[in-house]
Structures are given as structure tokens and as C-alpha cells.
Design a protein around this motif. Structure first.
Motif, short mmCIF file in Angstrom:
data_model
loop_
_atom_site.label_atom_id
_atom_site.label_comp_id
_atom_site.label_asym_id
_atom_site.label_seq_id
_atom_site.Cartn_x
_atom_site.Cartn_y
_atom_site.Cartn_z
N ASP A 44 31.18 -55.49 40.79
CA ASP A 44 31.14 -54.06 40.49
C ASP A 44 29.74 -53.63 40.12
O ASP A 44 29.30 -52.53 40.38
N VAL A 45 29.02 -54.48 39.40
CA VAL A 45 27.64 -54.21 39.03
C VAL A 45 26.78 -55.27 39.67
O VAL A 45 26.88 -56.44 39.32
N PRO A 46 25.94 -54.92 40.63
CA PRO A 46 25.10 -55.93 41.27
C PRO A 46 24.33 -56.73 40.23
O PRO A 46 23.64 -56.17 39.39
N GLY A 47 24.49 -58.06 40.26
CA GLY A 47 23.74 -58.90 39.34
C GLY A 47 24.43 -59.16 38.02
O GLY A 47 23.94 -59.93 37.22
N ASP A 107 12.76 -59.96 39.17
CA ASP A 107 14.13 -60.10 39.64
C ASP A 107 14.82 -61.27 38.93
O ASP A 107 16.00 -61.18 38.55
N GLU A 108 14.12 -62.37 38.78
CA GLU A 108 14.69 -63.53 38.07
C GLU A 108 15.07 -63.16 36.64
O GLU A 108 16.16 -63.52 36.16
N GLU A 114 9.89 -55.83 32.06
CA GLU A 114 9.32 -54.96 33.09
C GLU A 114 7.88 -54.61 32.75
O GLU A 114 7.00 -54.62 33.62
N ALA A 115 7.63 -54.30 31.46
CA ALA A 115 6.27 -53.97 31.04
C ALA A 115 5.34 -55.18 31.16
O ALA A 115 4.17 -55.04 31.57
N THR A 168 13.32 -52.96 47.25
CA THR A 168 14.32 -52.40 46.35
C THR A 168 15.48 -53.38 46.31
O THR A 168 16.43 -53.29 47.09
N THR A 169 15.40 -54.35 45.43
CA THR A 169 16.32 -55.49 45.42
C THR A 169 17.57 -55.19 44.60
O THR A 169 17.61 -54.25 43.81
#
Length: 364
Positions: A3-6, A30-31, A56-57, A164-165
Motif C-alpha cells: 500500500d505504501v511503496p517501501g 534510497d537505501e 536528505e539534508a 524518481t524512485t
């Protein structure tokens, strides 16, 4: 597909500094996101999981090699995803808005929406619905959304190689789901005198009467804010929002001691909105500015110290300041320094250095 990718499986135009930073090509982000999407957005009932924003930062600012070690140090603050309750639906979403018990339901809902529709369409549809609750959970949901949007914008750019993974889309689902579940508008606010600049407006915000307890004890005390940031057109809204981010970042240098962790959000919340603007329809830019001003003013009111304090200018470069923030390791410090680099001037870098001095480090 989940339902939620990942979840079950293992940017902005704001500044030249951000635009010049190459997006991650190492796969580290991504990892890290896949590792984090098995965890919930909170711990201990309501404290925020800052790891998706911080990693992310870190990656964005050239610190990808440090990410997994940073996550190892942060791991004790992570909790599993809360159990689902009942699915959120397109017909019945209103009754679920603002229900923190539905965090996983909301995250799964947005995962389905992003499977079925382009992410920009999902963001544009839900942004105005969520914007009135921008100050919820100390502004962390909108900040997480801003980081997710910046990543997606960078991924679509020419230098991003179209990456856009699934983990990056899943991160937007987690961010929007958190925002929807914790959505709670501020109390009604009266209008005070018009302020000529963002800096003057922040200076004129009246402190809440009782500056004790957490932010959930302080925000209900808000009664009125100065009038500032009326934008006649979208481009003016963007310029004023940039001014607000700059003023809030600068103000931390002299006022951050009032509450070093919480006051970073007076800058990072409006900057999250600024990062999202390029992905939003232009007609949403002016209401986004208004909401960002409310969020910055709310945090300022909740934690304004009685007096400003002196600060020491820094001779470090932007890269050196961020390296220090990464070595320091505190998640709020990393995110605030990331915003300070967006502003990019000497006072912003001094404010970032001040946050490194004031906040407790994560890493030894």
C-alpha cells in the motif's frame, strides 16, 4: 505492491546554493529511506522522527558517506510503524483528518494515491487541505514534506537523471500521511499592526503569556499576530517567503538561545514551504506564504527569549559549516544548517554556527 511503496519492503528554486548541489547519485538516500520506511513518524507518543529529513539534508550537502553511521547512532529513537486502524478513503477522508491514531492509514492512503496519480497532482490536491494545519506537531510534517518534494524535484531535473524512485515517492506518502494525521489548525488569531518587513514582523510577535511546557501547551495561548506578507501576485509571494526564511534564519543568531531546538522551526518550516513552491500551482503560492508566516510566528511567539544575545561571526565557508553540523550530528542542527545554506549569507552561516554551539550533539 505494498500500500505504501517501501513500507513493507525492505527542491527547490529558492537559492543558488541549493540549485548548485548535485542530487544523490550513490543510492545512499534510497537505501536510507527504505531503512526508515519500516519505522513510524513519531516516538514516545508524539515526538517526531527526524531521520528522513536529516538524511536528505546530509546527502544533499555532500555527506552521503556519513548517512548510515548517523542512522546507527539515531536508531534508538526509532519506533515501528503504528498498527493500521481502518483505511482512509477518498469519500471519507474528512473524518480521519487530524486523527493521530490513523497515521498508518493515512500513509497507506497516500501510497495508493501516488501509485495511481502523478505526485505533483497529489501534492496540488492535498496541499490546500493540509495547509491550515501547518503548525501541527511543531511544524515537522510540513518540514518533512518539503524535504521529500525537494528530492523529487531534483530527481526530475536534468542532473537528476529522471530517478524518481519508489523510496522517494514513498517518502512523500509518509510525509503527507503524517501531516494529515496530525493536522490541527491554530486558534483564531486577531490582527495586530502592519509590519514593514519580515524581520520587523518577527520582532513584533507577542510572546505567549506562559512560556512553560511543550509547544502543545504554548500554541493554544496564541491570540494575535502582526499583519505581514500580503502578496498581490505569486511572484511577490515567493519573494516575501524568501524574505521570511532569511529573517527567521538571521534571527536565530541573536534569539536562538530562547529554546535552541524549537526555534530552528521558525526558519525550517517556511523554508519547507518555499522548497515546495516550484511543484505547486501558482495560485497556491500566496496562501502558502500566509500559512508559512503563521507557522514562523507561532514558533517565535512560543519561545521568544526576554532579550537578544550577542553572537560571533564565522569565518568558515558554507561547506565547512555544514561539515561541522554533520559531525555534530544533532538532527535539528543539520536541518537548520541546511536552511542556512539556502540563505547563504554570512549572518545565516553565523546562525548555523550558533545552532551547533547551542544544541546537544548526537555524535561523539
Amino acid at each position: 505492491m505494498s500500500d505504501v511503496p517501501g513500507t513493507e519492503a525492505s527542491g527547490t528554486e529558492a537559492t543558488a546554493a541549493t540549485a548548485a548541489t548535485a542530487p544523490d547519485a550513490s543510492g545512499t538516500l534510497d537505501e536510507a529511506l527504505e531503512r526508515l520506511h519500516t519505522t513510524g513518524p513519531e516516538r514516545n507518543g508524539w515526538l517526531t522522527n527526524h531521520a528522513p529529513m536529516a538524511v536528505e539534508a546530509l546527502v544533499r550537502n555532500g555527506q552521503a558517506p556519513t548517512v548510515h553511521r548517523w542512522l546507527d547512532h539515531y536508531a534508538h529513537k526509532l519506533e515501528e510503524l503504528p498498527p493500521p486502524s481502518r483505511p482512509v478513503t477518498t469519500a471519507g477522508w474528512r473524518e480521519a483528518l487530524g486523527d493521530p491514531a490513523r497515521i498508518t492509514d493515512w500513509t497507506r492512503f497516500f501510497g495508493r494515491e501516488l501509485d495511481e496519480h502523478p505526485w505533483r497532482e497529489v501534492l496540488a490536491e492535498w496541499w490546500p487541505r493540509l495547509l491550515p494545519g501547518i503548525s501541527a506537531s511543531a511544524t515537522h510534517p510540513v518540514i518533512r514534506t518539503g524535504h521529500a518534494v525537494r528530492t523529487l524535484l531534483s530527481s526530475e531535473g536534468a542532473s537528476g537523471g529522471g530517478r524518481t524512485t519508489a523510496p522517494r515517492l514513498a517518502e512523500l506518502a509518509h510525509a503527507l500521511g503524517y501531516w494529515a494525521a496530525r493536522n490541527k489548525p491554530l486558534p483564531p488569531l486577531a490582527a495586530l499592526a502592519v509590519a514593514p518587513t519580515a524581520a520587523a514582523a518577527l520582532d513584533a510577535v507577542p510572546p505567549v503569556p506562559v512560556q512553560e511546557g511543550g509547544i502543545r501547551d504554548r500554541l493554544p495561548q496564541l491570540t494575535a499576530f502582526p499583519v505581514w506578507g500580503v502578496a498581490p501576485d505569486p511572484d511577490s509571494a515567493k519573494a516575501l517567503l524568501t524574505e521570511l526564511v532569511t529573517a527567521a534564519t538571521h534571527r536565530y543568531a541573536t534569539h536562538g538561545h530562547g529554546e535552541p531546538i524549537m526555534l530552528v522551526h521558525a526558519a525550517t518550516a517556511p523554508n519547507a514551504v518555499l522548497r515546495a513552491l516550484p511543484a505547486l500551482p501558482r495560485e497556491l503560492w500566496a496562501p502558502s506564504l500566509a500559512a508559512a508566516w503563521t507557522a514562523a510566528a507561532a514558533v517565535t511567539a512560543a519561545y521568544t527569549p526576554p532579550e537578544p544575545a550577542a553572537y560571533t561571526p564565522t569565518l568558515l565557508t558554507a561547506e565547512e559549516v555544514f561539515e561541522r553540523a554533520a559531525a555534530h550530528g544533532d538532527d535539528h542542527t543539520i536541518k537548520f544548517t541546511d536552511t542556512a545554506l539556502d540563505v547563504g549569507d554570512p549572518l545565516a552561516l553565523a546562525a548555523a554556527t550558533r545552532s551547533i554551539e547551542l544544541n546537544p550533539p548526537l555524535l561523539g
